[in-house]
Design a protein around this motif. Structure first.
Motif, PDB file in Angstrom:
ATOM      1  N   MET A   1       0.991  -1.053   0.169  1.00  0.00           N
ATOM      2  CA  MET A   1       0.185   0.143  -0.061  1.00  0.00           C
ATOM      3  C   MET A   1       0.900   1.259  -0.097  1.00  0.00           C
ATOM      4  SD  MET A   1      -2.847   1.192   3.013  1.00  0.00           S
ATOM      5  CE  MET A   1      -3.825  -0.353   2.740  1.00  0.00           C
ATOM      6  N   ASP A   2       0.737   2.178  -1.087  1.00  0.00           N
ATOM      7  CA  ASP A   2       1.540   3.315  -0.903  1.00  0.00           C
ATOM      8  C   ASP A   2       1.083   4.188   0.301  1.00  0.00           C
ATOM      9  OD1 ASP A   2      -0.789   4.828  -1.965  1.00  0.00           O
ATOM     10  OD2 ASP A   2       0.208   4.639  -3.922  1.00  0.00           O
ATOM     11  N   SER A   3       2.096   5.274   0.301  1.00  0.00           N
ATOM     12  CA  SER A   3       1.557   6.145   1.801  1.00  0.00           C
ATOM     13  C   SER A   3       0.520   7.202   1.244  1.00  0.00           C
ATOM     14  CB  SER A   3       2.821   7.149   1.724  1.00  0.00           C
ATOM     15  OG  SER A   3       3.290   7.913   0.735  1.00  0.00           O
ATOM     16  N   GLN A   4       0.134   7.565   0.055  1.00  0.00           N
ATOM     17  CA  GLN A   4      -1.157   8.162  -0.229  1.00  0.00           C
ATOM     18  C   GLN A   4      -2.621   7.444  -0.141  1.00  0.00           C
ATOM     19  OE1 GLN A   4      -1.372  11.438  -0.963  1.00  0.00           O
ATOM     20  NE2 GLN A   4      -3.328  11.374  -0.780  1.00  0.00           N
ATOM     21  N   THR A   5      -2.306   6.284  -0.588  1.00  0.00           N
ATOM     22  CA  THR A   5      -3.505   5.283  -0.257  1.00  0.00           C
ATOM     23  C   THR A   5      -3.914   5.170   1.227  1.00  0.00           C
ATOM     24  OG1 THR A   5      -3.227   4.124  -2.170  1.00  0.00           O
ATOM     25  CG2 THR A   5      -4.701   3.283  -0.410  1.00  0.00           C
ATOM     26  N   GLN A   6      -2.711   4.792   2.120  1.00  0.00           N
ATOM     27  CA  GLN A   6      -2.807   4.757   3.471  1.00  0.00           C
ATOM     28  C   GLN A   6      -3.364   6.036   4.227  1.00  0.00           C
ATOM     29  OE1 GLN A   6       0.914   3.646   5.247  1.00  0.00           O
ATOM     30  NE2 GLN A   6       0.150   3.236   7.201  1.00  0.00           N
ATOM     31  N   PHE A   7      -2.632   7.297   3.766  1.00  0.00           N
ATOM     32  CA  PHE A   7      -3.162   8.562   4.204  1.00  0.00           C
ATOM     33  C   PHE A   7      -4.612   8.931   4.025  1.00  0.00           C
ATOM     34  CE2 PHE A   7      -2.925  12.925   5.680  1.00  0.00           C
ATOM     35  CZ  PHE A   7      -3.848  13.480   4.803  1.00  0.00           C
ATOM     36  N   ASP A   8      -5.224   8.327   3.029  1.00  0.00           N
ATOM     37  CA  ASP A   8      -6.470   8.731   2.496  1.00  0.00           C
ATOM     38  C   ASP A   8      -7.335   7.743   3.348  1.00  0.00           C
ATOM     39  OD1 ASP A   8      -5.591  10.465   0.908  1.00  0.00           O
ATOM     40  OD2 ASP A   8      -6.075   9.157  -1.230  1.00  0.00           O
ATOM     41  N   SER A   9      -7.045   6.536   3.498  1.00  0.00           N
ATOM     42  CA  SER A   9      -7.716   5.567   4.504  1.00  0.00           C
ATOM     43  C   SER A   9      -7.611   5.963   5.816  1.00  0.00           C
ATOM     44  CB  SER A   9      -6.859   4.286   4.498  1.00  0.00           C
ATOM     45  OG  SER A   9      -6.829   3.502   2.986  1.00  0.00           O
ATOM     46  N   GLN A  10      -6.622   6.503   6.508  1.00  0.00           N
ATOM     47  CA  GLN A  10      -6.728   7.067   7.668  1.00  0.00           C
ATOM     48  C   GLN A  10      -7.620   8.282   7.996  1.00  0.00           C
ATOM     49  OE1 GLN A  10      -2.494   7.797   8.353  1.00  0.00           O
ATOM     50  NE2 GLN A  10      -1.908   5.777   9.063  1.00  0.00           N
ATOM     51  N   ALA A  11      -7.665   9.192   6.677  1.00  0.00           N
ATOM     52  CA  ALA A  11      -8.568  10.446   6.920  1.00  0.00           C
ATOM     53  C   ALA A  11      -9.934   9.726   6.835  1.00  0.00           C
ATOM     54  CB  ALA A  11      -8.226  11.164   5.686  1.00  0.00           C
TER      55      ALA A  11
ATOM     56  N   LEU B   1     -11.016   7.006   7.838  1.00  0.00           N
ATOM     57  CA  LEU B   1     -11.278   6.241   9.045  1.00  0.00           C
ATOM     58  C   LEU B   1     -11.798   7.182  10.124  1.00  0.00           C
ATOM     59  CD1 LEU B   1     -11.633   3.607  10.948  1.00  0.00           C
ATOM     60  CD2 LEU B   1      -9.078   3.773  11.349  1.00  0.00           C
ATOM     61  N   ILE B   2     -10.914   8.347  10.194  1.00  0.00           N
ATOM     62  CA  ILE B   2     -11.289   9.513  11.154  1.00  0.00           C
ATOM     63  C   ILE B   2     -12.695   9.940  10.714  1.00  0.00           C
ATOM     64  CG2 ILE B   2     -10.777  11.613  11.873  1.00  0.00           C
ATOM     65  CD1 ILE B   2      -7.803  10.844  11.503  1.00  0.00           C
ATOM     66  N   GLN B   3     -13.166  10.205   9.586  1.00  0.00           N
ATOM     67  CA  GLN B   3     -14.311  10.829   9.269  1.00  0.00           C
ATOM     68  C   GLN B   3     -15.544   9.770   9.685  1.00  0.00           C
ATOM     69  OE1 GLN B   3     -13.560  11.912   4.937  1.00  0.00           O
ATOM     70  NE2 GLN B   3     -14.456  13.589   5.533  1.00  0.00           N
ATOM     71  N   LEU B   4     -15.250   8.363   9.326  1.00  0.00           N
ATOM     72  CA  LEU B   4     -16.194   7.568   9.664  1.00  0.00           C
ATOM     73  C   LEU B   4     -16.575   7.305  11.236  1.00  0.00           C
ATOM     74  CD1 LEU B   4     -15.237   4.593   7.205  1.00  0.00           C
ATOM     75  CD2 LEU B   4     -17.352   6.040   6.988  1.00  0.00           C
ATOM     76  N   GLN B   5     -15.270   7.358  11.830  1.00  0.00           N
ATOM     77  CA  GLN B   5     -15.523   7.283  13.291  1.00  0.00           C
ATOM     78  C   GLN B   5     -16.271   8.455  14.050  1.00  0.00           C
ATOM     79  OE1 GLN B   5     -11.338   6.994  14.491  1.00  0.00           O
ATOM     80  NE2 GLN B   5     -11.548   4.761  14.551  1.00  0.00           N
ATOM     81  N   SER B   6     -16.083   9.612  13.588  1.00  0.00           N
ATOM     82  CA  SER B   6     -16.956  10.931  13.891  1.00  0.00           C
ATOM     83  C   SER B   6     -18.186  10.741  13.246  1.00  0.00           C
ATOM     84  CB  SER B   6     -16.339  12.116  12.949  1.00  0.00           C
ATOM     85  OG  SER B   6     -16.997  13.058  13.358  1.00  0.00           O
ATOM     86  N   LEU B   7     -18.683  10.139  12.151  1.00  0.00           N
ATOM     87  CA  LEU B   7     -19.938   9.987  11.790  1.00  0.00           C
ATOM     88  C   LEU B   7     -20.510   8.930  12.698  1.00  0.00           C
ATOM     89  CD1 LEU B   7     -22.232  10.565   9.914  1.00  0.00           C
ATOM     90  CD2 LEU B   7     -21.179   8.686   8.197  1.00  0.00           C
ATOM     91  N   ALA B   8     -20.101   7.914  12.994  1.00  0.00           N
ATOM     92  CA  ALA B   8     -20.737   6.723  13.798  1.00  0.00           C
ATOM     93  C   ALA B   8     -21.000   7.458  15.188  1.00  0.00           C
ATOM     94  CB  ALA B   8     -19.386   5.763  14.067  1.00  0.00           C
TER      95      ALA B   8
END
Length: 107
Positions: free
Chosen positions: A1-11, A13-20
């Motif tokens: 997994m490249d760093s951009q994909t990992q960064f996007d996934s982390q961002a 994940l944070i949005q999904l946690q906030s929404l939940a």
């Protein structure tokens, strides 16, 4: 997994946690009110169907390698997302099991 994909996934994940947390907070504010909780559940189910039937269907892979990657992701992270719907019959059966005295008053 490249760093951009990992960064996007982390961002994401944070949005999904906030929404939940927002949805959970909303549900807790109407705790005890079955009609309002039902409205929350209906909205979540409708969003699930809308996203699945439009955006997700359109994003499905068009080659074997991408399809294989998607299927591996589904298998390794817990399967296909599904929101089960209780039938009225199962709700009534559970209710009667928990409150056996209700049926006795009618006799």
């Amino acid at each position: 997994m490249d760093s951009q994909t990992q960064f996007d996934s982390q961002a994401l994940l944070i949005q999904l946690q906030s929404l939940a947390e927002e949805v959970w907070t909303l549900a807790k504010t109407v705790e005890g009110n079955s009609l309002e909780l039902l409205a929350v559940l209906r909205l979540l189910e409708q969003l699930h169907q809308d996203i699945r039937d439009s955006l997700f269907q359109q994003s499905l892979p068009d080659n074997r390698q991408q399809l294989y990657h998607l299927l591996r992701e589904i298998e390794s992270k817990g399967g296909w997302p599904y929101i089960p719907r209780n039938s009225l019959k199962s709700v009534m059966e559970n209710w009667q099991r928990e409150s056996p005295e209700v049926g006795l008053e009618e006799e």
